[in-house]
Design a protein around this motif. Structure first.
Motif, PDB file in Angstrom:
ATOM      1  N   THR A 148      -6.242 -48.395 -29.586  1.00 25.63           N
ATOM      2  CA  THR A 148      -7.482 -47.980 -30.229  1.00 25.63           C
ATOM      3  C   THR A 148      -8.577 -48.980 -29.876  1.00 25.63           C
ATOM      4  O   THR A 148      -8.302 -50.109 -29.495  1.00 25.63           O
ATOM      5  CB  THR A 148      -7.324 -47.902 -31.768  1.00 25.63           C
ATOM      6  N   THR A 149      -9.783 -48.544 -29.995  1.00 18.36           N
ATOM      7  CA  THR A 149     -10.895 -49.431 -29.674  1.00 18.36           C
ATOM      8  C   THR A 149     -11.367 -50.188 -30.912  1.00 18.36           C
ATOM      9  O   THR A 149     -12.182 -51.085 -30.827  1.00 18.36           O
ATOM     10  CB  THR A 149     -12.091 -48.627 -29.121  1.00 18.36           C
ATOM     11  N   SER A 150     -10.832 -49.821 -32.065  1.00 16.23           N
ATOM     12  CA  SER A 150     -11.419 -50.346 -33.297  1.00 16.23           C
ATOM     13  C   SER A 150     -10.930 -51.742 -33.691  1.00 16.23           C
ATOM     14  O   SER A 150     -11.612 -52.440 -34.427  1.00 16.23           O
ATOM     15  CB  SER A 150     -11.159 -49.374 -34.446  1.00 16.23           C
ATOM     16  N   HIS A 151      -9.752 -52.173 -33.238  1.00 16.81           N
ATOM     17  CA  HIS A 151      -9.306 -53.479 -33.699  1.00 16.81           C
ATOM     18  C   HIS A 151      -9.908 -54.607 -32.866  1.00 16.81           C
ATOM     19  O   HIS A 151     -10.546 -54.380 -31.839  1.00 16.81           O
ATOM     20  CB  HIS A 151      -7.790 -53.563 -33.766  1.00 16.81           C
ATOM     21  N   ASN A 152      -9.718 -55.830 -33.320  1.00 15.97           N
ATOM     22  CA  ASN A 152     -10.392 -56.939 -32.653  1.00 15.97           C
ATOM     23  C   ASN A 152      -9.465 -57.776 -31.774  1.00 15.97           C
ATOM     24  O   ASN A 152      -9.746 -58.918 -31.485  1.00 15.97           O
ATOM     25  CB  ASN A 152     -11.127 -57.808 -33.673  1.00 15.97           C
ATOM     26  N   LEU A 153      -8.345 -57.185 -31.349  1.00 21.02           N
ATOM     27  CA  LEU A 153      -7.449 -57.915 -30.444  1.00 21.02           C
ATOM     28  C   LEU A 153      -7.876 -57.700 -28.995  1.00 21.02           C
ATOM     29  O   LEU A 153      -7.048 -57.487 -28.118  1.00 21.02           O
ATOM     30  CB  LEU A 153      -6.007 -57.452 -30.630  1.00 21.02           C
ATOM     31  N   LYS A 154      -9.181 -57.695 -28.771  1.00 22.94           N
ATOM     32  CA  LYS A 154      -9.678 -57.468 -27.420  1.00 22.94           C
ATOM     33  C   LYS A 154     -10.556 -58.627 -26.965  1.00 22.94           C
ATOM     34  O   LYS A 154     -11.196 -59.293 -27.773  1.00 22.94           O
ATOM     35  CB  LYS A 154     -10.481 -56.162 -27.377  1.00 22.94           C
ATOM     36  N   CYS A 155     -10.558 -58.802 -25.653  1.00 19.96           N
ATOM     37  CA  CYS A 155     -11.341 -59.871 -25.039  1.00 19.96           C
ATOM     38  C   CYS A 155     -12.838 -59.534 -25.133  1.00 19.96           C
ATOM     39  O   CYS A 155     -13.235 -58.410 -24.841  1.00 19.96           O
ATOM     40  CB  CYS A 155     -10.909 -59.987 -23.580  1.00 19.96           C
ATOM     41  N   SER A 156     -13.639 -60.494 -25.535  1.00 22.56           N
ATOM     42  CA  SER A 156     -15.080 -60.255 -25.666  1.00 22.56           C
ATOM     43  C   SER A 156     -15.742 -60.047 -24.305  1.00 22.56           C
ATOM     44  O   SER A 156     -16.819 -59.468 -24.217  1.00 22.56           O
ATOM     45  CB  SER A 156     -15.767 -61.450 -26.341  1.00 22.56           C
ATOM     46  N   VAL A 157     -15.109 -60.514 -23.234  1.00 25.73           N
ATOM     47  CA  VAL A 157     -15.725 -60.425 -21.910  1.00 25.73           C
ATOM     48  C   VAL A 157     -15.316 -59.135 -21.199  1.00 25.73           C
ATOM     49  O   VAL A 157     -16.158 -58.332 -20.825  1.00 25.73           O
ATOM     50  CB  VAL A 157     -15.368 -61.659 -21.051  1.00 25.73           C
ATOM     51  N   CYS A 158     -14.009 -58.909 -21.035  1.00 26.51           N
ATOM     52  CA  CYS A 158     -13.571 -57.755 -20.248  1.00 26.51           C
ATOM     53  C   CYS A 158     -13.143 -56.572 -21.099  1.00 26.51           C
ATOM     54  O   CYS A 158     -12.857 -55.504 -20.563  1.00 26.51           O
ATOM     55  CB  CYS A 158     -12.454 -58.144 -19.278  1.00 26.51           C
ATOM     56  N   LYS A 159     -13.076 -56.743 -22.410  1.00 26.65           N
ATOM     57  CA  LYS A 159     -12.703 -55.669 -23.354  1.00 26.65           C
ATOM     58  C   LYS A 159     -11.254 -55.201 -23.196  1.00 26.65           C
ATOM     59  O   LYS A 159     -10.877 -54.171 -23.735  1.00 26.65           O
ATOM     60  CB  LYS A 159     -13.649 -54.442 -23.248  1.00 26.65           C
ATOM     61  N   LYS A 203       4.735 -62.114 -29.108  1.00 23.42           N
ATOM     62  CA  LYS A 203       5.833 -61.340 -29.702  1.00 23.42           C
ATOM     63  C   LYS A 203       5.469 -59.868 -29.898  1.00 23.42           C
ATOM     64  O   LYS A 203       6.283 -59.078 -30.349  1.00 23.42           O
ATOM     65  CB  LYS A 203       6.211 -61.959 -31.054  1.00 23.42           C
ATOM     66  N   LEU A 204       4.233 -59.503 -29.561  1.00 25.09           N
ATOM     67  CA  LEU A 204       3.782 -58.124 -29.775  1.00 25.09           C
ATOM     68  C   LEU A 204       3.903 -57.311 -28.486  1.00 25.09           C
ATOM     69  O   LEU A 204       3.976 -57.858 -27.399  1.00 25.09           O
ATOM     70  CB  LEU A 204       2.317 -58.129 -30.230  1.00 25.09           C
ATOM     71  N   ARG A 205       3.918 -55.993 -28.662  1.00 23.63           N
ATOM     72  CA  ARG A 205       3.904 -55.109 -27.501  1.00 23.63           C
ATOM     73  C   ARG A 205       2.556 -54.400 -27.439  1.00 23.63           C
ATOM     74  O   ARG A 205       2.104 -53.813 -28.418  1.00 23.63           O
ATOM     75  CB  ARG A 205       5.047 -54.098 -27.583  1.00 23.63           C
ATOM     76  N   PHE A 206       1.937 -54.474 -26.272  1.00 26.13           N
ATOM     77  CA  PHE A 206       0.588 -53.946 -26.111  1.00 26.13           C
ATOM     78  C   PHE A 206       0.586 -52.698 -25.241  1.00 26.13           C
ATOM     79  O   PHE A 206       1.422 -52.564 -24.341  1.00 26.13           O
ATOM     80  CB  PHE A 206      -0.301 -54.997 -25.439  1.00 26.13           C
ATOM     81  N   PRO A 207      -0.408 -51.813 -25.447  1.00 28.77           N
ATOM     82  CA  PRO A 207      -0.564 -50.700 -24.508  1.00 28.77           C
ATOM     83  C   PRO A 207      -1.180 -51.212 -23.207  1.00 28.77           C
ATOM     84  O   PRO A 207      -1.742 -52.304 -23.179  1.00 28.77           O
ATOM     85  CB  PRO A 207      -1.533 -49.753 -25.219  1.00 28.77           C
ATOM     86  N   CYS A 208      -1.047 -50.398 -22.156  1.00 28.95           N
ATOM     87  CA  CYS A 208      -1.685 -50.739 -20.876  1.00 28.95           C
ATOM     88  C   CYS A 208      -3.196 -50.602 -21.027  1.00 28.95           C
ATOM     89  O   CYS A 208      -3.683 -49.762 -21.765  1.00 28.95           O
ATOM     90  CB  CYS A 208      -1.163 -49.784 -19.803  1.00 28.95           C
ATOM     91  N   LYS A 209      -3.937 -51.413 -20.285  1.00 31.41           N
ATOM     92  CA  LYS A 209      -5.398 -51.353 -20.389  1.00 31.41           C
ATOM     93  C   LYS A 209      -5.969 -50.078 -19.779  1.00 31.41           C
ATOM     94  O   LYS A 209      -7.105 -49.700 -20.065  1.00 31.41           O
ATOM     95  CB  LYS A 209      -6.021 -52.575 -19.716  1.00 31.41           C
TER      96      LYS A 209
END
Ligand code: ZN
Ligand code: ZN
Ligand code: ZN
Ligand code: ZN
Length: 271
Positions: free
Chosen positions: A6-17, A59-65
């Protein structure tokens, strides 16, 4: 634990998103700006490494960018996956296309090359190079298409042709080797053969213009914009052929080089 796509959480890089799942993760003093390891050379200079976040994030699993991709991956798998994801988009490696902001999925669509760089495509699993032609051009790239699978080949002459660098890069998740058969243009019985790994293409490190010391891309490790990077490191991705010594060994004035791509064979003892 799986992180939602999702785009709503803040676990994203401020530069490349992209997701914050490549170390080092750096955070600004006020904690409002976070930068992922993909952006080490981009964006604001941040000095606080967020090791607490990194140890949880690992320790988390992330979706592909990539939007279209449904794969999920652990922190350790991210970089390899992103370089071999079938939805991966790359910028055109050619200088004259760069400012146009063109991105394309190279793995199943080479139409950009067919339209814009037709002279750079070579189809078939074997390509013969002539040293005389190489030293005339000094540096060039080719897209080798083997059974519809694209490989990028970079060739660069060093020290006015005394050394020759050849590198092969792929975009999918299979392992390949490339073989260089170097022989005399007069007597093909005399030859030497090298085998090396094809590497997953990383546009920030594998760049023809960086090899020529002409590159000004900020995110390229070896560009002129990053004078602090160790320039000798950029050669390690290539086979380095000592032209003079090879000519002497093969007792010839000119060399021919057959480049072929083969599926990687696991050696005994190799994991
Ligand atoms: Zn980033
Ligand atoms: Zn993916
Ligand atoms: Zn292009
Ligand atoms: Zn570059």
């Amino acid at each position: 634990m799986d992180i939602e796509k999702t785009t709503s959480h803040n676990l994203k890089c401020s530069v490349c998103k992209n997701y914050l799942n490549v170390a080092p993760v750096l955070t600004s003093e006020d904690g409002k700006i976070n930068k992922c390891g993909r952006c080490q050379l981009k964006g604001p200079v941040l000095n606080n490494r967020n090791s607490l976040y990194e140890s949880i994030g690992a320790k988390l699993r992330f979706p592909c960018k990539n939007e279209e991709c449904t794969d999920r991956m652990s922190w350790a798998e991210v970089q390899r996956h992103e370089k071999s994801c079938k939805h991966r988009k790359i910028e055109c490696p050619f200088w004259n296309c760069r400012e146009k902001d063109i991105k394309f999925v190279i793995l199943n669509d080479i139409s950009h090359f067919e339209t814009n760089h037709p002279g750079s495509i070579h189809s078939g699993d074997n390509m013969t190079l002539n040293l005389k032609v190489i030293t005339h051009h000094q540096s060039f790239m080719k897209l080798l298409v083997v059974d519809t699978i694209p490989f990028l080949m970079l060739i660069h002459c060093l020290k006015f042709g005394e050394s020759l660098l050849i590198g092969l890069f792929n975009f999918n998740n299979k392992l390949y080797d490339y073989q260089l058969k170097i022989y005399s243009d007069k007597n093909s019985k005399r030859h030497s053969v090298f085998k090396e790994n094809v590497l997953l293409y990383d546009e920030d490190q594998h760049c023809l213009y960086c090899l020529q010391n002409l590159c000004v891309m900020q995110n390229h490790v070896f560009s002129k914009r990053n004078p602090s990077s160790n320039q000798n490191e950029k050669y390690k991705f290539y086979s380095n052929i000592d032209v003079g010594a090879t000519k002497t060994t093969l007792q010839t004035e000119n060399l021919m080089i057959d480049v072929s791509i083969i599926e990687h064979q696991e050696q005994n003892g190799e994991k």
